[in-house]
Every structure is written in structure tokens, then in C-alpha cells.
Motif scaffolding. Structure first.
Motif, PDB file in Angstrom:
ATOM      1  N   GLU A   3       0.833  -1.208   0.000  1.00 47.76           N
ATOM      2  CA  GLU A   3       0.000   0.000   0.000  1.00 47.76           C
ATOM      3  C   GLU A   3       0.863   1.251   0.000  1.00 47.76           C
ATOM      4  OE1 GLU A   3      -3.856   1.009   2.480  1.00 47.76           O
ATOM      5  OE2 GLU A   3      -2.080   1.552   3.633  1.00 47.76           O
ATOM      6  N   ASN A   4       0.406   2.252  -0.746  1.00 45.02           N
ATOM      7  CA  ASN A   4       0.981   3.590  -0.744  1.00 45.02           C
ATOM      8  C   ASN A   4      -0.119   4.547  -0.312  1.00 45.02           C
ATOM      9  OD1 ASN A   4       2.164   6.058  -1.189  1.00 45.02           O
ATOM     10  ND2 ASN A   4       2.619   5.723  -3.348  1.00 45.02           N
ATOM     11  N   ARG A   5       0.018   5.117   0.872  1.00 47.61           N
ATOM     12  CA  ARG A   5      -1.026   5.960   1.467  1.00 47.61           C
ATOM     13  C   ARG A   5      -0.481   7.356   1.727  1.00 47.61           C
ATOM     14  NH1 ARG A   5      -5.360   4.923   5.778  1.00 47.61           N
ATOM     15  NH2 ARG A   5      -5.219   2.809   4.953  1.00 47.61           N
ATOM     16  N   PHE A   6      -1.326   8.346   1.463  1.00 45.70           N
ATOM     17  CA  PHE A   6      -0.942   9.732   1.733  1.00 45.70           C
ATOM     18  C   PHE A   6      -2.137  10.513   2.245  1.00 45.70           C
ATOM     19  CE2 PHE A   6      -1.683  13.967  -0.081  1.00 45.70           C
ATOM     20  CZ  PHE A   6      -0.823  14.703   0.707  1.00 45.70           C
ATOM     21  N   GLY A   7      -1.863  11.376   3.240  1.00 45.14           N
ATOM     22  CA  GLY A   7      -2.813  12.384   3.691  1.00 45.14           C
ATOM     23  C   GLY A   7      -2.027  13.621   4.082  1.00 45.14           C
ATOM     24  N   GLY A   8      -2.543  14.789   3.767  1.00 39.70           N
ATOM     25  CA  GLY A   8      -1.804  16.013   4.087  1.00 39.70           C
ATOM     26  C   GLY A   8      -2.388  17.216   3.395  1.00 39.70           C
ATOM     27  N   THR A   9      -1.577  18.253   3.261  1.00 38.56           N
ATOM     28  CA  THR A   9      -2.051  19.483   2.637  1.00 38.56           C
ATOM     29  C   THR A   9      -2.310  19.250   1.152  1.00 38.56           C
ATOM     30  OG1 THR A   9       0.215  20.201   2.217  1.00 38.56           O
ATOM     31  CG2 THR A   9      -0.806  20.923   4.281  1.00 38.56           C
ATOM     32  N   MET A  10      -3.181  20.077   0.605  1.00 39.02           N
ATOM     33  CA  MET A  10      -3.565  19.922  -0.794  1.00 39.02           C
ATOM     34  C   MET A  10      -2.394  20.187  -1.734  1.00 39.02           C
ATOM     35  SD  MET A  10      -6.763  19.009  -0.683  1.00 39.02           S
ATOM     36  CE  MET A  10      -7.512  19.404  -2.263  1.00 39.02           C
ATOM     37  N   GLN A  55       3.226  17.054  -2.741  1.00 42.77           N
ATOM     38  CA  GLN A  55       3.564  16.164  -3.840  1.00 42.77           C
ATOM     39  C   GLN A  55       4.616  15.173  -3.341  1.00 42.77           C
ATOM     40  OE1 GLN A  55       1.973  16.088  -6.718  1.00 42.77           O
ATOM     41  NE2 GLN A  55       0.724  17.885  -6.159  1.00 42.77           N
ATOM     42  N   PRO A  56       4.793  14.060  -4.025  1.00 47.25           N
ATOM     43  CA  PRO A  56       5.770  13.048  -3.560  1.00 47.25           C
ATOM     44  C   PRO A  56       7.170  13.600  -3.312  1.00 47.25           C
ATOM     45  CG  PRO A  56       4.375  12.118  -5.267  1.00 47.25           C
ATOM     46  CD  PRO A  56       4.009  13.559  -5.178  1.00 47.25           C
ATOM     47  N   ILE A  57       7.571  14.666  -4.022  1.00 47.75           N
ATOM     48  CA  ILE A  57       8.904  15.228  -3.789  1.00 47.75           C
ATOM     49  C   ILE A  57       9.008  15.893  -2.421  1.00 47.75           C
ATOM     50  CG2 ILE A  57       9.356  15.584  -6.241  1.00 47.75           C
ATOM     51  CD1 ILE A  57       8.681  18.545  -5.826  1.00 47.75           C
ATOM     52  N   HIS A  58       7.869  16.120  -1.774  1.00 52.81           N
ATOM     53  CA  HIS A  58       7.862  16.762  -0.457  1.00 52.81           C
ATOM     54  C   HIS A  58       7.910  15.746   0.685  1.00 52.81           C
ATOM     55  CE1 HIS A  58       5.610  20.083  -2.805  1.00 52.81           C
ATOM     56  NE2 HIS A  58       6.867  20.484  -2.598  1.00 52.81           N
ATOM     57  N   ARG A  59       8.080  14.467   0.375  1.00 53.77           N
ATOM     58  CA  ARG A  59       8.092  13.434   1.422  1.00 53.77           C
ATOM     59  C   ARG A  59       9.225  13.705   2.411  1.00 53.77           C
ATOM     60  NH1 ARG A  59       9.286   7.659   2.476  1.00 53.77           N
ATOM     61  NH2 ARG A  59       7.313   6.714   3.164  1.00 53.77           N
ATOM     62  N   GLY A  60       8.860  13.872   3.695  1.00 49.78           N
ATOM     63  CA  GLY A  60       9.829  14.193   4.732  1.00 49.78           C
ATOM     64  C   GLY A  60      10.169  15.666   4.810  1.00 49.78           C
ATOM     65  N   ASN A  72      10.033  19.697   5.657  1.00 48.52           N
ATOM     66  CA  ASN A  72       9.630  20.539   6.785  1.00 48.52           C
ATOM     67  C   ASN A  72       8.979  21.834   6.296  1.00 48.52           C
ATOM     68  OD1 ASN A  72      11.805  21.881   5.731  1.00 48.52           O
ATOM     69  ND2 ASN A  72      13.005  21.906   7.639  1.00 48.52           N
ATOM     70  N   GLN A  73       8.592  21.848   4.999  1.00 48.27           N
ATOM     71  CA  GLN A  73       7.962  23.031   4.421  1.00 48.27           C
ATOM     72  C   GLN A  73       6.510  22.749   4.015  1.00 48.27           C
ATOM     73  OE1 GLN A  73       9.544  26.002   4.329  1.00 48.27           O
ATOM     74  NE2 GLN A  73      11.276  24.992   5.370  1.00 48.27           N
ATOM     75  N   VAL A  74       6.277  21.627   3.397  1.00 50.45           N
ATOM     76  CA  VAL A  74       4.930  21.236   2.956  1.00 50.45           C
ATOM     77  C   VAL A  74       4.556  19.960   3.710  1.00 50.45           C
ATOM     78  CG1 VAL A  74       3.469  20.624   0.996  1.00 50.45           C
ATOM     79  CG2 VAL A  74       5.366  22.230   0.679  1.00 50.45           C
ATOM     80  N   TYR A  75       3.473  20.036   4.502  1.00 46.80           N
ATOM     81  CA  TYR A  75       3.165  18.937   5.415  1.00 46.80           C
ATOM     82  C   TYR A  75       2.400  17.820   4.700  1.00 46.80           C
ATOM     83  CZ  TYR A  75       1.879  16.392   9.605  1.00 46.80           C
ATOM     84  OH  TYR A  75       1.746  15.416  10.563  1.00 46.80           O
ATOM     85  N   GLY A  76       2.868  16.611   4.941  1.00 45.47           N
ATOM     86  CA  GLY A  76       2.170  15.432   4.453  1.00 45.47           C
ATOM     87  C   GLY A  76       2.551  14.215   5.263  1.00 45.47           C
ATOM     88  N   GLU A  77       1.660  13.249   5.313  1.00 47.31           N
ATOM     89  CA  GLU A  77       1.923  11.974   5.979  1.00 47.31           C
ATOM     90  C   GLU A  77       1.894  10.894   4.906  1.00 47.31           C
ATOM     91  OE1 GLU A  77      -0.605  11.417   9.352  1.00 47.31           O
ATOM     92  OE2 GLU A  77      -0.024  13.327  10.274  1.00 47.31           O
ATOM     93  N   PHE A 102       6.653   8.765   6.779  1.00 51.39           N
ATOM     94  CA  PHE A 102       6.994  10.087   7.288  1.00 51.39           C
ATOM     95  C   PHE A 102       5.703  10.752   7.743  1.00 51.39           C
ATOM     96  CE2 PHE A 102      10.965   9.571   5.040  1.00 51.39           C
ATOM     97  CZ  PHE A 102      11.868  10.304   5.799  1.00 51.39           C
ATOM     98  N   TYR A 103       5.715  11.258   8.977  1.00 53.03           N
ATOM     99  CA  TYR A 103       4.625  12.066   9.497  1.00 53.03           C
ATOM    100  C   TYR A 103       5.134  13.502   9.559  1.00 53.03           C
ATOM    101  CZ  TYR A 103       2.781   7.500  10.573  1.00 53.03           C
ATOM    102  OH  TYR A 103       2.338   6.191  10.465  1.00 53.03           O
ATOM    103  N   GLY A 104       4.864  14.244   8.468  1.00 51.92           N
ATOM    104  CA  GLY A 104       5.515  15.532   8.332  1.00 51.92           C
ATOM    105  C   GLY A 104       6.999  15.321   8.094  1.00 51.92           C
ATOM    106  N   LYS A 105       7.813  15.871   8.960  1.00 54.35           N
ATOM    107  CA  LYS A 105       9.259  15.675   8.841  1.00 54.35           C
ATOM    108  C   LYS A 105       9.770  14.555   9.748  1.00 54.35           C
ATOM    109  CE  LYS A 105      10.161  19.220  12.354  1.00 54.35           C
ATOM    110  NZ  LYS A 105      10.834  20.509  12.655  1.00 54.35           N
ATOM    111  N   THR A 106       8.857  13.906  10.485  1.00 52.99           N
ATOM    112  CA  THR A 106       9.248  12.854  11.426  1.00 52.99           C
ATOM    113  C   THR A 106       9.214  11.494  10.745  1.00 52.99           C
ATOM    114  OG1 THR A 106       8.302  14.111  13.269  1.00 52.99           O
ATOM    115  CG2 THR A 106       8.752  11.768  13.639  1.00 52.99           C
ATOM    116  N   PRO A 107      10.354  10.809  10.623  1.00 55.57           N
ATOM    117  CA  PRO A 107      10.351   9.479  10.007  1.00 55.57           C
ATOM    118  C   PRO A 107       9.929   8.419  11.027  1.00 55.57           C
ATOM    119  CG  PRO A 107      12.587  10.075  10.599  1.00 55.57           C
ATOM    120  CD  PRO A 107      11.720  11.265  10.959  1.00 55.57           C
ATOM    121  N   TYR A 108       9.242   7.413  10.534  1.00 54.55           N
ATOM    122  CA  TYR A 108       8.915   6.264  11.378  1.00 54.55           C
ATOM    123  C   TYR A 108       9.045   5.018  10.510  1.00 54.55           C
ATOM    124  CZ  TYR A 108       6.376   2.929  14.258  1.00 54.55           C
ATOM    125  OH  TYR A 108       6.025   1.826  15.004  1.00 54.55           O
TER     126      TYR A 108
END
Length: 737
Positions: free
Chosen positions: A324-331, A334-339, A341-346, A382-388
């Protein structure tokens, strides 16, 4: 005198002849009732508008006697649609009729295994087991199991993160980690997999779902504190040669299932299936600049093999891959923003493999088998900039010996469980656990309608030592149609904090673990009363449950002491979950079926304030009153059916936030309702469509301070209601036998 004697003899002879003729005038009706080639026991069989009636035997057989004439024969049973047919009875003749009944959505005549680890009918089980059939799952098509069981009374889906859509299942108000999820009796979905793995189980794999409400640690060990959900996969020999199912919604969700079940030989049956789900449509109806529901793309591949060996010894093995590839975050993410600290996404990548098997040992004098499973789960997120990043492996084996002697049915087993878990969370967990255990239970049928089940389990945890879990289950029948069940048991659970409570990873709060967390323990009592009834020409059943669970060492997240912290600790006081639930099923003579249920519960903790004074605090996200309903009607000649399903949720206590982010601390009542129309043609082709969330109800934004997702106040745990608006869907099913 002789003439008088002769007359009396003639009169007596004529009376005997007339009586014999009168007796000979009666006809006999015999028959057998089956459903899916399985006998329907204790069905009601009557001749309409007469006092003539009976019930079927355990083999589904019945016999009636009646005078010659035209009658309407009616048959009804709980869990099946009613049957009627006009018959003609001739003097002295036997009229034989075989009746095939159709299963309704929830079947009380189902064979279950979860309550006792061996096959038994629902009505005979000393442990109450609720069964969701494949037909029920089709009344409201979904792309995963967790959504499908929401219309079960007392079962609630809880969204734990308003961004990435993490969810779990609450049973009788108890949180998701207290529910043990099994696949084919194996503890496949647990710990790390509870976060997202439950969503990845497609309903196309499911033959039925068995639910136990209340502790079952005696049989299944840790995590079975609040209840057990056992997902039984479909047997290859009962599946169509080829089946196809796909549907598409107005939210651009696409779900497709494909299964191929070739007949290799009379002793080998297999199936190969695949599920694909895609949702890449960004919705922001609540205006918080975050996706209302996560975007998702996942695939599930499954195969199962069933072998009938010499002397009818059985063996089976199944394997599944899930990605599975799951994403939730700001509208704007984009995938280049993964991790970033400027554009939030999980963003969560999940890979998972499961292996499940069972092997009956070739021992002629007893019943001995071994069940085994293995699963590996990898999460890269990644939860925002926090890796898990986390990896978990679980090896499990279960050796079962079952022996019947007299009125006793003995089951003895031994389990070995070895699991490894490693992550890069705040706790930098690197955990290895070897948990051996033994258990035994004996079911004693001390009377025709009475049984007593007594069992105990002993597990050894490397850190916590020996843990003992007993159980007592008493079943008592009153007449042919009333049954009472009393269940007493204990439960225990060893916590995996960061894998089970998603709030510990998302949002801006700091996690604080006060002390060394000890295993949670519970003590439970449940009283169930079941009454099967007839109402005119129709039949139904009423279930009433009284439940009470007492927790010690309960681990609760404290959101209220400090708005910047999530504090975890064992409860110094105790926790209580108590309530009453009622469920009614009714099948009318015409093809209408209704299932309605309601649960009234009180779930709270008794703890101490700063002065040491005890006080009661209601558990968050737990409605005091909730209800469900399923209404179905069939137009048999047109092969058309309509299903109306829904859920009503009462007010829930919600987390508290300080200014300027205060929100209501109680949620409003709401209802989610769905409608589906299904049209079937010959040769297994079906077209269906409907609407979900009919009244278009959603809560407001589940996020706190969504404008500053990297700020100290950002929080994602204010999700108490539906987040997805109304959508229409259209689908096609095709089964080729």
C-alpha cells in the motif's frame, strides 16, 4: 338373544371399519429442509390456517399428518428467508417434499469455530458468536473489512488520525488494541499491523466473519481482552471457477476483485485472487487545506490450497501479499515533499506477507492437528518531517488435540509465539519476545439442553513471567426456543505503545511515558439471552446481552493534563466497561428481512486527582448509545433486491483544547445511512449501484491548528465522525461456475 349378539357384533365391526377408514383418510407429509446443501435444524413447518405444525430435527427432517385437501405449507427459520408452497394431500398417501431455503444476511444456523476452537453450530455453542456472512458483506460494498462490519451492533470504527485515516475497531466501547483480529484462527493482524493492515483485507477473500464480544485470552492469549474478530477465508472448493467484482464511486474510488479457482483434482482445490484499490482524488470539503480522506493505492494477492489426503485427513495452506501507498496532508503536497519541513504530508509505504496453514496429523485413534502462521510487516513512513520505520515478524504455531468421551469434549493445546519488532521511534524499540503457552478446556453436556465449558491458559512472558487466564461458560436451554449463556473470563494484554496508538507519532505533542508499563488485565462477565419466536406466519429472534468488564493496570493516554503532552501510564485506579445490548432479527413470509440493534454502555475510568481524591472520567470517543439496522427486500421474479443499511451514533466525549483552539467537548448525534439496488441475471451476472452516506453528514475539520502543521499546537486526533461526504457508486459482479 343370538340375534341381539349378532347385531352388536356387526355394529362393533362397522365401528371398527369406519374408524379405520377415518384413520386411513389422513395423509402424511415428509420432507427435508436444506440451505446450501446443509440441513436446517429446528425450522418451523406449519400448514397455513391450521393448528398443524412441527419443527425439523437436527438433520432438517420433518413429518406432518393431515386430512385430505389443499394446503399451503410454510417453513421459516431464523437466518433464512421464509418458504411456502401449495400442496395437495391424498387419503392415505405420503407426500414428500424437499425444501431449499435461502440464507439471510446473518445466519444463526452457521457453523463456527471461534468460540471453542472446534466446529459447532451457533445455537449449540456455549460461547455467543455473532456471524457475518458473505451475503451480508454484499449489502454495502466496501474495499476493506473494517468498514464492512460497522453495521454490527456494538462494533464501532474509530478514526485515530484525521490526516492519514488510521482506524481501528472498538467492541462494546473498548479501544482497538483490546480486539484481537484473526485470519483463519491465526493471530495475523496484531500490533504493528493494526495500524493499517486491517484496511488491506478485501471482503472478496471472506467467507464469513465471527465476532466474540468479551475476553478470550484463555484460547487466544494476549490482546484478546475486549473481543475477537475471526476472518474466515473462502474455501477453494466452494468458490466459482471464475469470479469478478468491480465498482467505481463518484469520489473516483475504484475497487476490483478477481478470483480464479481451477479444479485440479478431486483431492486438491485451489484459488488465486487479487484485489486492487485506487483513490487519488483530493477532497477538501471542510476547508482546512488538508485532504478529507487519505489518497490510497494498494494491491492484495492471495492464494489458498486445500488438500484431502488419505483417509480424509485434511491440510491447507494460504499466502497473501499486501502492498500500500497511502498519503494524507495538505492539498499542495507532492511526492517530492516526502519528509519535508515546508509542505506537510503523511506518507506511508506498507509491505506485508502472510502465510497460514493447517495440517491434520495422520493419527487414527484421535484428532490431532497443527496450525501455523508467519507474517512479516514493514512500514516506511513520514509524518511531516518525522520518520517512522518499523519491521515486525511473528512466528506462531498451535498444536491442538481434541477428544470426545461420553458427554465430555476435551480440547488441549500448546502454542509457541516468537515475534521481533524494531523501529526508530522515540523509544528506539528493538524488542524480541518468545511466548510459550498451554491451554485446556472441557465442554460437558450434562443435560440435553445444558452444557458447561471450563478452560484455563498459562502463558510465560520473558519480562512479566507467568500469566494465568481462566474461563467459565454455561449454556442453558429453556424449551426449544430460549437459550441463556453466562460467560465469565479474564483477559490480559502486553502493550506495544508506538505500534498501537497512532497519536504518539503524529501531531506536535511530546510523548511522556511515566513508568515501566505493566500488562493490562481484565475480568469480564456477560449474560446473553436468546429467544427464537414466531409472529403469525413469520419468524425471528431476539438477543439481549448484559456485559461488565473490570480493568486493572489499564494504560490510557492522558490528553488533558498538558495540551503539549500525551502522557502514558498504568491507571492507578480501575476502568469499567458495562452496558446492555439488544438485537432483533426478523424474516417475514414475503421476502423482507430486518435486523436492528442498539447498545447502551457506560465506559469510564476511576482515577485520582492531584489531591488524591478519586473521580470518574468517561472514556473519549465512546457513545453512550448507538444503534444499527439492516433492511432488505427481494423482488424474486425480477431478481431484484434492495438493501438499506445504517448506523446511529450518540454523543461522545471529546478531547479538550486550550484557547484559541477550543472545540466542543461533546459530539452531536449523527447517522450514516446507505442504500443499494442489486439486479441479477442468469449465469451469475449482477449489476448493482447505490449511495453511501445518504444524508451527506460529515463532521467539521478533525485537525487542531491546521494552518500551522509544523507548529506546537497541531493535532490530528479530534476525529469523532464521518469525514467523507455522500458518494454514488456503480458495480458489476460475475460468477462463472
Amino acid at each position: 338373544m343370538m340375534k341381539l349378539f349378532t347385531c352388536l357384533c356387526l355394529y362393533f365391526l362397522l365401528c371398527c371399519i369406519s374408524k379405520g377408514v377415518a384413520q386411513g383418510e389422513e395423509g402424511t407429509i415428509t420432507g427435508k429442509i436444506v440451505a446450501a446443501k446443509v440441513p436446517v435444524a429446528f425450522a418451523n413447518v406449519v400448514l397455513k390456517d391450521t393448528q398443524i405444525g412441527t419443527t425439523t430435527s437436527e438433520k432438517g427432517e420433518f413429518t406432518l399428518k393431515a386430512k385430505p385437501g389443499n394446503y399451503v405449507l410454510q417453513a421459516s427459520a431464523v437466518g433464512y428467508t421464509a418458504f411456502q408452497k401449495t400442496i395437495v394431500i391424498q387419503p392415505g398417501e405420503t407426500h414428500k417434499i424437499d425444501i431449499t431455503m435461502q440464507e439471510s444476511s446473518i445466519n444463526l444456523g452457521e457453523v463456527v469455530v471461534t468460540g471453542t476452537m472446534k466446529e459447532t453450530f451457533v445455537k449449540d455453542s456455549p460461547v455467543k458468536v455473532e456471524v457475518i456472512t458473505q451475503k451480508f458483506l454484499l449489502t454495502n460494498p466496501t474495499n476493506n473489512v473494517i468498514e464492512a462490519i460497522q453495521t454490527v451492533n456494538g462494533v464501532q470504527e474509530q478514526i485515530n488520525c484525521g490526516v492519514c485515516g488510521t482506524n481501528d475497531i472498538h467492541i462494546n466501547g473498548m479501544e482497538g488494541p483490546y480486539t484481537l483480529v484473526l485470519i483463519d484462527g491465526m493471530p495475523i493482524v496484531s500490533s504493528l499491523a493494526t495500524v493499517y493492515g486491517f484496511n488491506g483485507i478485501p471482503t472478496s477473500l471472506v467467507d464469513r466473519i465471527e465476532i466474540i464480544k468479551g475476553p478470550s485470552s484463555t484460547l487466544y492469549g494476549t490482546e484478546a481482552v475486549g473481543g475477537v474478530i475471526n476472518i474466515i477465508t473462502r474455501k477453494p472448493d466452494k468458490m466459482p471457477w471464475l469470479s469478478f467484482n468491480t465498482f467505481y464511486t463518484t469520489h473516483h474510488e475504484w475497487n476490483t476483485d478477481l478470483a480464479f479457482s481451477p479444479r485440479i483434482s478431486k483431492n486438491i482445490a485451489t484459488t488465486f485472487s487479487a484485489n486492487y484499490y485506487r483513490n487519488q482524488y483530493r477532497l477538501d470539503n471542510n476547508g482546512d487545506n488538508f485532504t478529507d480522506i487519505p489518497l490510497n493505492e494498494r494491491v492484495s494477492l492471495f492464494t489458498k490450497w486445500h488438500f484431502t489426503r488419505k483417509n480424509n485427513y485434511l491440510a491447507s495452506i494460504a499466502a497473501r501479499y499486501y502492498g500500500e501507498n497511502r498519503f494524507g496532508g495538505t492539498m499542495q503536497w507532492q511526492p517530492i515533499h516526502r519528509g519535508s519541513n515546508q509542505v506537510y504530508g503523511e506518507s506511508i509505504y506498507t509491505k506485508r506477507f502472510e502465510l497460514i496453514g493447517s495440517y491434520q496429523l495422520p493419527v487414527s485413534f484421535t484428532n490431532l492437528k497443527i496450525d501455523y502462521s508467519f507474517n512479516i510487516h514493514n512500514q516506511n513512513s513520514f509524518y511531516g518531517k518525522t520518520p517512522y520505520k518499523a519491521d515486525q515478524k511473528v512466528y506462531f504455531t498451535n498444536l491442538l488435540w481434541n477428544h470426545t468421551f461420553g458427554n465430555h469434549d476435551l480440547l488441549v493445546g500448546g502454542t509457541l509465539r516468537y515475534q521481533t519488532y524494531a523501529d526508530n521511534s522515540l523509544a528506539s524499540t528493538n524488542d524480541k519476545r518468545f511466548i510459550p503457552g498451554i491451554f485446556a478446556q472441557n465442554e460437558w453436556k450434562f443435560a440435553p439442553k445444558s452444557s458447561l465449558l471450563v478452560g484455563a491458559r498459562l502463558d510465560h512472558h520473558q519480562k512479566h513471567g507467568f500469566i494465568f487466564a481462566p474461563r467459565i461458560n454455561l449454556k442453558q436451554g429453556f424449551g426449544d426456543f430460549t437459550t441463556a449463556r453466562l460467560n465469565l473470563g479474564t483477559g490480559f494484554r502486553v502493550v506495544n505503545l508506538f505500534t498501537e496508538d497512532h497519536a504518539a507519532l503524529t501531531g506536535a505533542r511530546t510523548v511522556l511515558i511515566q513508568n515501566d508499563l505493566q500488562p493490562e488485565e481484565s475480568y469480564n462477565a456477560t449474560l446473553n439471552l436468546n429467544r427464537v419466536y414466531t409472529l403469525g406466519e413469520s419468524a425471528g429472534s431476539v438477543d439481549v446481552d448484559l456485559f461488565y468488564t473490570y480493568f486493572t493496570n489499564k494504560i490510557i493516554p492522558d490528553y488533558d493534563t498538558d495540551p503539549n503532552l500525551i502522557i502514558y501510564d498504568n491507571l492507578e485506579g480501575h476502568g469499567i466497561s458495562r452496558g446492555v445490548a439488544m438485537n432483533v432479527q426478523h424474516s417475514f413470509l414475503f421476502p423482507l428481512r430486518i435486523t436492528m440493534g442498539a447498545t447502551l454502555q457506560d465506559v469510564y475510568e476511576i482515577t485520582k486527582d492531584e489531591t488524591g481524591k478519586k473521580y470518574k472520567e468517561t472514556q473519549a470517543f465512546t457513545p453512550r448509545l448507538s444503534g444499527t439496522f439492516v433492511i432488505g427486500y427481494e423482488f424474486k421474479k425480477a431478481r431484484l433486491s434492495i438493501d438499506y443499511t445504517g448506523r446511529v451514533m450518540g454523543s461522545q466525549r471529546l478531547p479538550e483544547y486550550t484557547e484559541p483552539f477550543t472545540r466542543p467537548t461533546q459530539s452531536p448525534w449523527y447517522t450514516i445511512q446507505n442504500v443499494q439496488i442489486n439486479k441479477e441475471w442468469k449465469k451469475g451476472f449482477q449489476l448493482y449501484g447505490g449511495v453511501k452516506n445518504l444524508w451527506n453528514y460529515t463532521q467539521n475539520s478533525p485537525l487542531i491548528d491546521p494552518a500551522n502543521p509544523f507548529g506546537d499546537s497541531f493535532d490530528t486526533s479530534y476525529a469523532w465522525g464521518p469525514l467523507q461526504t455522500r458518494r454514488f457508486y456503480l458495480g458489476v459482479r460475475w460468477n462463472i461456475q
